[in-house]
Motif scaffolding. Structure first.
Motif, PDB file in Angstrom:
ATOM      1  N   LYS A 239      30.084   3.482  50.707  1.00 35.15           N
ATOM      2  CA  LYS A 239      29.570   3.483  52.075  1.00 35.15           C
ATOM      3  C   LYS A 239      30.686   3.877  53.046  1.00 35.15           C
ATOM      4  O   LYS A 239      30.467   4.622  54.001  1.00 35.15           O
ATOM      5  N   LYS A 240      31.892   3.416  52.760  1.00 34.89           N
ATOM      6  CA  LYS A 240      33.032   3.740  53.615  1.00 34.89           C
ATOM      7  C   LYS A 240      33.334   5.239  53.565  1.00 34.89           C
ATOM      8  O   LYS A 240      33.583   5.863  54.595  1.00 34.89           O
ATOM      9  N   ALA A 241      33.303   5.823  52.375  1.00 33.56           N
ATOM     10  CA  ALA A 241      33.560   7.258  52.239  1.00 33.56           C
ATOM     11  C   ALA A 241      32.466   8.075  52.923  1.00 33.56           C
ATOM     12  O   ALA A 241      32.749   9.080  53.584  1.00 33.56           O
ATOM     13  N   LEU A 242      31.220   7.638  52.786  1.00 29.71           N
ATOM     14  CA  LEU A 242      30.119   8.313  53.457  1.00 29.71           C
ATOM     15  C   LEU A 242      30.286   8.245  54.969  1.00 29.71           C
ATOM     16  O   LEU A 242      30.104   9.229  55.683  1.00 29.71           O
TER      17      LEU A 242
ATOM     18  N   ALA B  23      31.822   7.475  42.346  1.00 31.76           N
ATOM     19  CA  ALA B  23      30.670   7.167  43.197  1.00 31.76           C
ATOM     20  C   ALA B  23      31.113   7.173  44.654  1.00 31.76           C
ATOM     21  O   ALA B  23      32.190   6.697  44.989  1.00 31.76           O
ATOM     22  N   MET B  24      30.275   7.719  45.509  1.00 28.16           N
ATOM     23  CA  MET B  24      30.578   7.712  46.931  1.00 28.16           C
ATOM     24  C   MET B  24      30.274   6.322  47.473  1.00 28.16           C
ATOM     25  O   MET B  24      29.187   5.800  47.283  1.00 28.16           O
TER      26      MET B  24
ATOM     27  N   ASN C 143      34.818  -3.642  38.406  1.00 27.84           N
ATOM     28  CA  ASN C 143      33.594  -4.162  37.816  1.00 27.84           C
ATOM     29  C   ASN C 143      33.223  -3.298  36.632  1.00 27.84           C
ATOM     30  O   ASN C 143      33.409  -2.090  36.657  1.00 27.84           O
ATOM     31  N   ALA C 144      32.668  -3.905  35.612  1.00 22.65           N
ATOM     32  CA  ALA C 144      32.254  -3.137  34.442  1.00 22.65           C
ATOM     33  C   ALA C 144      31.092  -2.222  34.798  1.00 22.65           C
ATOM     34  O   ALA C 144      30.933  -1.166  34.221  1.00 22.65           O
ATOM     35  N   GLY C 145      30.267  -2.584  35.768  1.00 21.01           N
ATOM     36  CA  GLY C 145      29.114  -1.798  36.148  1.00 21.01           C
ATOM     37  C   GLY C 145      29.418  -0.749  37.222  1.00 21.01           C
ATOM     38  O   GLY C 145      28.529  -0.087  37.711  1.00 21.01           O
TER      39      GLY C 145
END
Length: 136
Positions: A52-55, A49-50, A42-44
């Motif tokens: 939800k799965k990594a958290l 960025a962390m 995605n361009a945005g």
């Protein structure tokens, strides 16, 4: 590594032709260029960025003796409450996370745009002792 079959093929004339070596798929110009960084889907999307799965994986690794589904349930509840507070315009003050203050909010049909400021203490900085030193 690409593998090639060593079979012969026939042409329209009926003659058997020996197989040729696999062609290079990269040209000299493309090989000379350095590999570009992978593009975000995605361009945005925010780099590094962390998710939800990594958290979830990090929290689960720290929580010995707790089942994954229990970690997921608590984590989902906490994230839901944090998200609701931020969208409502409330501040969030959780240490060591920091103090999050909502600067601007713009409700949209498909979601909300919320601009926040997060203030954190520097790693070596200790909080002031609220108690005064004893007078001698």
């Amino acid at each position: 590594m690409a593998t090639t079959k060593k079979t012969s093929s026939s042409t329209r004339t009926g003659k058997t032709v020996a197989p040729t070596a696999a062609k290079k798929t990269t040209t000299a110009k493309a090989a000379a260029k350095p590999a570009a960084e992978p593009q975000a889907a995605n361009a945005g999307e925010i780099p590094n960025a962390m998710t939800k799965k990594a958290l979830f994986e990090r929290v689960k690794a720290r929580s010995t003796g707790v089942k994954g589904r229990e970690v997921r349930a608590v984590m989902d509840a906490v994230l839901d409450e944090l998200g609701a507070a931020i969208v409502a315009g409330d501040g969030v003050k959780i240490q060591p996370f920091g103090t999050l203050k909502v600067q601007r909010r713009k409700p949209l049909a498909g979601g909300d745009i919320v601009v926040c400021k997060l203030r954190r203490k520097k790693p070596g900085q200790k909080a002031k002792d609220p108690l005064a030193e004893a007078a001698e």
